[in-house]
Design a protein around this motif. Structure first.
Motif, PDB file in Angstrom:
ATOM      1  N   ALA A 106       0.802  -1.174  -0.131  1.00 13.74           N
ATOM      2  CA  ALA A 106      -0.022  -0.059   0.040  1.00 13.74           C
ATOM      3  C   ALA A 106       0.927   1.083  -0.135  1.00 13.74           C
ATOM      4  O   ALA A 106       0.577   2.401  -0.702  1.00 13.74           O
ATOM      5  CB  ALA A 106      -0.900  -0.019   1.287  1.00 13.74           C
ATOM      6  N   SER A 110       0.942   4.026  -2.831  1.00 14.23           N
ATOM      7  CA  SER A 110       0.517   5.397  -2.424  1.00 14.23           C
ATOM      8  C   SER A 110       1.734   6.410  -2.664  1.00 14.23           C
ATOM      9  O   SER A 110       1.502   7.738  -3.276  1.00 14.23           O
ATOM     10  CB  SER A 110       0.065   5.391  -1.041  1.00 14.23           C
ATOM     11  N   ALA A 124      -7.131  14.909  -3.928  1.00 12.43           N
ATOM     12  CA  ALA A 124      -8.434  13.920  -4.281  1.00 12.43           C
ATOM     13  C   ALA A 124      -7.901  12.614  -4.754  1.00 12.43           C
ATOM     14  O   ALA A 124      -8.203  11.563  -4.207  1.00 12.43           O
ATOM     15  CB  ALA A 124      -9.158  14.404  -5.003  1.00 12.43           C
ATOM     16  N   SER A 125      -6.926  12.779  -5.599  1.00 11.34           N
ATOM     17  CA  SER A 125      -6.402  11.526  -6.381  1.00 11.34           C
ATOM     18  C   SER A 125      -5.627  10.625  -5.063  1.00 11.34           C
ATOM     19  O   SER A 125      -5.426   9.320  -5.301  1.00 11.34           O
ATOM     20  CB  SER A 125      -5.614  11.695  -7.631  1.00 11.34           C
ATOM     21  N   LYS A 127      -6.133  10.727  -1.947  1.00  8.31           N
ATOM     22  CA  LYS A 127      -6.926  10.500  -0.501  1.00  8.31           C
ATOM     23  C   LYS A 127      -7.189   8.848  -0.258  1.00  8.31           C
ATOM     24  O   LYS A 127      -6.760   8.420   0.730  1.00  8.31           O
ATOM     25  CB  LYS A 127      -8.189  11.190  -0.694  1.00  8.31           C
ATOM     26  N   PRO A 128      -7.884   8.031  -1.257  1.00  7.45           N
ATOM     27  CA  PRO A 128      -7.964   6.728  -1.003  1.00  7.45           C
ATOM     28  C   PRO A 128      -6.777   5.888  -0.515  1.00  7.45           C
ATOM     29  O   PRO A 128      -6.860   5.368   0.191  1.00  7.45           O
ATOM     30  CB  PRO A 128      -8.976   6.328  -2.326  1.00  7.45           C
ATOM     31  N   HIS A 129      -5.668   6.243  -1.399  1.00 10.37           N
ATOM     32  CA  HIS A 129      -4.439   5.552  -0.988  1.00 10.37           C
ATOM     33  C   HIS A 129      -3.796   6.161   0.353  1.00 10.37           C
ATOM     34  O   HIS A 129      -3.197   5.074   1.025  1.00 10.37           O
ATOM     35  CB  HIS A 129      -3.311   5.837  -2.110  1.00 10.37           C
ATOM     36  N   ALA A 131      -5.720   6.964   2.841  1.00 10.55           N
ATOM     37  CA  ALA A 131      -6.437   6.490   3.756  1.00 10.55           C
ATOM     38  C   ALA A 131      -6.268   4.821   4.038  1.00 10.55           C
ATOM     39  O   ALA A 131      -6.097   4.536   5.214  1.00 10.55           O
ATOM     40  CB  ALA A 131      -7.975   6.623   3.047  1.00 10.55           C
ATOM     41  N   GLU A 132      -5.832   4.180   2.992  1.00 10.65           N
ATOM     42  CA  GLU A 132      -5.475   2.811   3.194  1.00 10.65           C
ATOM     43  C   GLU A 132      -4.153   2.936   3.950  1.00 10.65           C
ATOM     44  O   GLU A 132      -3.963   1.842   4.760  1.00 10.65           O
ATOM     45  CB  GLU A 132      -5.487   2.214   1.747  1.00 10.65           C
ATOM     46  N   ARG A 135      -4.805   3.409   7.380  1.00  9.38           N
ATOM     47  CA  ARG A 135      -5.634   2.357   8.110  1.00  9.38           C
ATOM     48  C   ARG A 135      -4.694   1.366   8.448  1.00  9.38           C
ATOM     49  O   ARG A 135      -4.665   0.656   9.572  1.00  9.38           O
ATOM     50  CB  ARG A 135      -6.605   1.720   7.025  1.00  9.38           C
ATOM     51  N   VAL A 376      -8.404  11.495   6.938  1.00  5.85           N
ATOM     52  CA  VAL A 376      -7.671  11.747   5.748  1.00  5.85           C
ATOM     53  C   VAL A 376      -8.446  12.856   4.960  1.00  5.85           C
ATOM     54  O   VAL A 376      -7.781  14.030   4.555  1.00  5.85           O
ATOM     55  CB  VAL A 376      -7.299  10.686   4.969  1.00  5.85           C
ATOM     56  N   ALA A 377      -9.820  12.819   5.000  1.00  8.30           N
ATOM     57  CA  ALA A 377     -10.472  13.903   4.498  1.00  8.30           C
ATOM     58  C   ALA A 377     -10.358  15.266   4.609  1.00  8.30           C
ATOM     59  O   ALA A 377     -10.349  16.248   3.944  1.00  8.30           O
ATOM     60  CB  ALA A 377     -12.029  13.573   4.016  1.00  8.30           C
TER      61      ALA A 377
END
Lengths: 501, 501
Positions: A106, A110, A124-125, A127-129, A131-132, A135, A376-377
């Motif tokens: 990950a 990322s 924004a691009s 963010k999901p990475h 967040a992972e 986590r 993260v957001a």
């Protein structure tokens, strides 16, 4: 002794694997052709997996228990070595193999996304990475914390700076938070009342910058029979035991940054080259954590090389290297260039007065993220609020804000505080060195680092990991890590007597 | 399939370790600081030990037998891959671990002594070390031979050139022995009747040599996104999968050698860069032995780049690179420089007509040493007798005689014949390529290697180790490895029509 000796053999093998990985990582950042990144990733992953397997094999745990039951047979260094073996083993075995792998993958992914996201100021691009990664790092922190009896953040921190805890940092950083804003204001007021720092006129040919950097490394005592200087996008100190490789980057329009960049990495390198050779591949022979490591780079760069004395040595060499002519090449102006105070967006470009504010902010945010109190957001907003609050700056975009550093996308939570803990340690150690050997500062005006280096070798480098960080500082400076010498240093250099500090 | 898949995972790990070692070895010969040789030795030894342990673990043998019992489930490439896994495993497990270690240590020591001994033309100091290396290599050959059902020399040879046997070499080399002395005499007579080759006047700045070399590599199709050119004392092609690193050395007084040296290594590199990417970390994806590897370097250097056609392309580029003026920079003279025939003492400096004599001699001597028919003490005399007999030269000292090569002190017995087997293969493959695609030779006059490279990729490189050497040659050229095309090539270039060959 049997179990201990057998462990020493295993750890010697682990040390060699670690060194092999160090050279390969150096190569990745300096010379590797682009198309080799997959194959290099496979090489490094294989070395990591083999190390992890060696370290977490049931026989390693058995031998550790056996050796600990027979500790009376061991000498002081061996005992400390066994303690460090246990520490390394605990950190490695606390995390299940699949979590290690998921977390590593990950972070790699990322990091790749981050490079592009930073370029485009596009949070924004990422963010999901991110967040992972967060986590998984929280899971890593929980897993380590459960074994170490620590909170998740403390457990992560312990991986970078053994023994350091959040409660301690909170109290040290509170002192900075109380003092620094006023100090920065005073320093800037003082600065305004003085002649301005005039930039040196370029261009600065890269070959000349390189030659100057090499000569300064030589002056500082870098051993070129066991190390090299090369170029990379992000400067670092890496390589292997007896093969310490530092890098820098050159800007044809500004030679002053590469010079100090080289001296910063040389500080790291002197630590690595001064580790105890009798314990070269054993855990006790390794450097004692990232805070102390950063103290060594900042001691050379900030404490020694940004003195008025060293400016006297450096200025004529800069002038010679680049055929400088005007008055801006004199030691006074060179010193002013190297001690300007100015709040800015980018951490790595910050001066030593405003740098801690960058760290206070990141520490605040990362402890909240690991605790689950900051999503993260919400990071960009919280980051920008903090920059306004701590440095009075309005962040115009995330490239100059929360996207600037690789640490979080790369999974390094708990690393940031070591920069400022290192700055404190640097001030404390330099003060003690100069008290013990009053000739150190005057010698810097001759480019002579020998007394300083000798003191550091005796009091820091040759210790390896025998003493813990605070034990070492007590032995070397009479007290554990504190903020007062750092604050006093800043006050002296930037407020009390800016002309002579 | 289960056992096969699990083996593929293990061999993929072995491939990554091998690649890591490849980059570290490259670094050792190009950049490593002197003081790091011990720590580098530890890194490489650790990688070797871990590979050997992985390979010879009981579970590997079990899975091999299991997969071989279920071979009907496998496709063509997988079957060949399994065959190669078995081969690698047999070679590794045939030799007891303590013999591997003793042999590796003796060779490392002997190599070190050899460097000094060569410098001083002092065979006596090397003698005991070489005797020990030979003793251990004979044991290795016996151990492998016992498992493979081969003589010790054939077993060693099989490690470098799978499937090659002494009986085959004896018959191939007999053809050379019968023909070459007369051919060399005729070539020299012919040469005397022609205008002399005039050396190009220097100096040749290294930067210009490098730029020229890079442009020629580009013309030949070297992929710089997956490789590099650097400098080392002894030129080689190394590195890793997708990261092929060739080296050269520059002589400011002679640019012609570095140019051909670069093209030689580029030939090796094209093979490495053209291996089948789907099988990159599997044994079947590896190059098929050293004879075929040498055929690729000699095909580019000797067959393609020493043609009259390529001289037409090269000569004006040499002239431009070094601001040449006189008539000696024309294509005729450049071609004459690159096709001079002259017996000499040093193998690596030999032209393609006299080179085989150096190999015939070494082959004769090393087979006798491994058979126990030649003692190390008698080596210098036997070497010098052979030089007189084969090349008519009186060797003045052992530096120019039996001390010139690293192979024997380094423990490589069975390697030498692959150079000349490679020269045969090069001639055979180039002839077949030019028959299939008559545009190949004319295109060389434009520096256009694309057709040639395409043919080599299809017929050699992309094969990996799917076909055995002779199978590949039959498929590509219609016949197994032979001497006739090589001898015909030499006759055409050096005797029959020296002006146009």
């Amino acid at each position: 002794m049997q179990a201990y000796r057998s462990l020493a053999t295993t750890f010697s093998r682990l040390g060699a694997l670690d060194d092999a990985g160090g050279i390969l990582s150096w190569d990745t950042q300096t010379l590797m052709p682009d198309g080799a990144s997959d194959t290099r990733g496979e090489q490094l992953a294989t070395l990591s997996v083999l190390s992890h397997e060696l370290l977490t094999a049931p026989s390693t745990a058995d031998r550790l228990s056996e050796a600990e039951a027979d500790v009376s047979a061991l000498g002081e260094w061996e005992r400390a070595n066994l303690r460090e073996m246990r520490r390394v083993h605990t950190h490695a075995s606390a995390v299940p193999g699949d979590l290690v792998e998921a977390s590593s993958k990950a972070s790699t992914k990322s990091e790749m996304v981050w490079r592009e996201a930073r370029r485009n100021a596009d949070f924004a691009s990422l963010k999901p990475h991110l967040a992972e990664v967060l986590r998984l790092q929280r899971l890593v922190g929980e897993a380590k914390g459960a074994v170490l009896g620590l909170s998740p953040y403390d457990a992560l921190l312990d991986g970078y700076d053994p023994g350091m805890r959040r409660a301690r940092i909170d109290s040290l950083f509170a002192e900075l938070r109380a003092t620094l804003p006023g100090l920065v204001q005073q320093a800037q007021a003082r600065q305004t009342s003085q002649p301005p720092a005039v930039p040196l006129p370029g261009p600065f040919p890269i070959e000349s910058q390189k030659a100057l950097g090499l000569s300064l490394m030589r002056a500082a005592g870098f051993d070129f029979s066991r190390g090299r200087l090369d170029v990379s996008l992000h400067p670092f100190c890496g390589g292997a035991t007896d093969d310490v490789r530092i890098t820098t980057r050159y800007d044809e329009d500004d030679a002053t940054r590469a010079v100090m960049g080289v001296m910063h990495e040389t500080g790291h390198a002197l630590y690595e080259q001064g580790r105890p050779s009798a314990w070269r591949h054993q855990p006790v022979g390794h450097a004692r954590g990232m805070s102390l490591h950063e103290s060594q780079s900042l001691l050379i760069e900030m404490q020694a090389c940004r003195t008025r004395e060293f400016s006297e040595f450096l200025a004529p060499r800069l002038r010679d290297a680049f055929q400088g002519q005007g008055a801006e090449w004199n030691a006074e102006n060179v010193h002013r260039l190297y001690t300007r105070v100015e709040p800015g967006f980018i951490r790595v470009d910050a001066d030593e007065c405003t740098y801690p504010a960058h760290i206070l902010l990141r520490y605040e945010l990362e402890t909240a993220m690991i605790a689950g109190d900051l999503a993260v957001a919400d990071l960009p907003g919280a980051f920008n609020d903090g920059m306004k609050r701590l440095l009075g700056l309005d962040v115009p975009n995330d490239r100059l804000g929360c996207l600037q550093d690789i640490h979080w996308p790369g999974g390094s939570f708990g690393y940031f505080p070591t920069y400022t803990l290192g700055a404190m340690g640097a001030a404390q150690l330099f003060k003690a060195a100069c008290s013990a050997l009053p000739g150190i500062r005057p010698a810097l005006a001759q480019g002579d680092f020998s007394e300083l280096r000798g003191w550091l070798r005796d009091n820091v480098h040759s210790n390896g990991s025998l003493l813990q960080t605070d034990e070492l500082l007590v032995a070397a400076t009479g007290k554990p890590l504190g903020a007062e010498d750092f604050l006093a240093h800043l006050d002296r250099r930037y407020v009390a007597d800016a002309a002579v500090a």
